[in-house]
Motif scaffolding. Sequence first.
Motif, short mmCIF file in Angstrom:
data_model
loop_
_atom_site.label_atom_id
_atom_site.label_comp_id
_atom_site.label_asym_id
_atom_site.label_seq_id
_atom_site.Cartn_x
_atom_site.Cartn_y
_atom_site.Cartn_z
N ALA A 7 13.76 7.92 9.70
CA ALA A 7 15.05 7.32 9.43
C ALA A 7 15.25 7.21 7.93
N LYS A 8 16.51 7.26 7.50
CA LYS A 8 16.80 7.16 6.08
C LYS A 8 16.50 5.74 5.59
N PRO A 9 15.94 5.59 4.41
CA PRO A 9 15.66 4.24 3.90
C PRO A 9 16.95 3.57 3.43
N GLN A 10 16.94 2.24 3.49
CA GLN A 10 18.10 1.49 3.01
C GLN A 10 18.05 1.46 1.49
N VAL A 11 19.05 1.97 0.85
CA VAL A 11 19.09 2.02 -0.59
C VAL A 11 20.18 1.10 -1.12
N ARG A 12 21.28 0.99 -0.40
CA ARG A 12 22.40 0.17 -0.85
C ARG A 12 22.04 -1.31 -0.75
N GLY A 13 22.14 -2.03 -1.86
CA GLY A 13 21.86 -3.47 -1.87
C GLY A 13 20.37 -3.79 -1.97
N LEU A 14 19.54 -2.80 -2.12
CA LEU A 14 18.10 -3.04 -2.16
C LEU A 14 17.70 -3.81 -3.42
N LEU A 15 18.26 -3.46 -4.56
CA LEU A 15 17.94 -4.15 -5.81
C LEU A 15 18.33 -5.62 -5.75
N ALA A 16 19.53 -5.90 -5.25
CA ALA A 16 19.99 -7.29 -5.16
C ALA A 16 19.10 -8.10 -4.24
N LYS A 17 18.70 -7.52 -3.13
CA LYS A 17 17.83 -8.23 -2.18
C LYS A 17 16.46 -8.51 -2.79
N ARG A 18 15.91 -7.54 -3.47
CA ARG A 18 14.59 -7.71 -4.10
C ARG A 18 14.66 -8.71 -5.24
N LEU A 19 15.74 -8.67 -6.06
CA LEU A 19 15.89 -9.60 -7.16
C LEU A 19 16.01 -11.04 -6.65
N GLN A 20 16.76 -11.23 -5.59
CA GLN A 20 16.91 -12.57 -5.03
C GLN A 20 15.56 -13.11 -4.59
N PHE A 21 14.77 -12.30 -3.94
CA PHE A 21 13.44 -12.73 -3.50
C PHE A 21 12.56 -13.09 -4.69
N HIS A 22 12.57 -12.25 -5.72
CA HIS A 22 11.69 -12.49 -6.87
C HIS A 22 12.16 -13.65 -7.73
N ILE A 23 13.47 -13.87 -7.83
CA ILE A 23 13.97 -15.01 -8.61
C ILE A 23 13.59 -16.32 -7.94
N VAL A 24 13.73 -16.39 -6.63
CA VAL A 24 13.33 -17.60 -5.91
C VAL A 24 11.84 -17.84 -6.05
N GLY A 25 11.05 -16.78 -5.93
CA GLY A 25 9.60 -16.90 -6.09
C GLY A 25 9.21 -17.35 -7.49
N ALA A 26 9.86 -16.80 -8.50
CA ALA A 26 9.56 -17.18 -9.89
C ALA A 26 9.93 -18.63 -10.14
N PHE A 27 11.04 -19.08 -9.58
CA PHE A 27 11.47 -20.47 -9.73
C PHE A 27 10.45 -21.42 -9.10
N ILE A 28 9.98 -21.09 -7.92
CA ILE A 28 8.99 -21.94 -7.24
C ILE A 28 7.68 -21.96 -8.01
N VAL A 29 7.23 -20.82 -8.49
CA VAL A 29 5.98 -20.75 -9.26
C VAL A 29 6.10 -21.54 -10.55
N SER A 30 7.23 -21.42 -11.24
CA SER A 30 7.39 -22.14 -12.50
C SER A 30 7.44 -23.65 -12.29
N LEU A 31 8.08 -24.10 -11.23
CA LEU A 31 8.10 -25.54 -10.95
C LEU A 31 6.70 -26.06 -10.61
N SER A 32 5.94 -25.28 -9.86
CA SER A 32 4.60 -25.73 -9.51
C SER A 32 3.68 -25.75 -10.73
N VAL A 33 3.81 -24.78 -11.63
CA VAL A 33 3.00 -24.78 -12.85
C VAL A 33 3.38 -25.95 -13.75
N ALA A 34 4.67 -26.24 -13.84
CA ALA A 34 5.11 -27.38 -14.66
C ALA A 34 4.59 -28.69 -14.10
#
Length: 75
Positions: A7-34
């Motif tokens: 099957a063809k891979p999903q390419v449309r919206g992939l960057l936005a979905k990955r960025l949202q996941f990584h931004i939330v993860g970075a926010f959680i990690v930074s709060l825990s380190v602080a």
Amino acid sequence: MASSALAKPQVRGLLAKRLQFHIVGAFIVSLSVAAFYKSAVAEPRKKAYADFHRKYDSMKDFEEMRKAGIFQSTK
């Protein structure tokens, strides 16, 4: 043959979905380190400074330095 094709891979919206996941993860990690830094470093340091200033006697320290000959203008 059509059933064995991949099957063809999903390419449309992939960057936005990955960025949202990584931004939330970075926010959680930074709060825990602080929070860890505040509890493990900042609070003990504030307590140590408070204890030092509570017990510090400047006149006693001055007399010890005067007796040791550190000051030239006082005898």
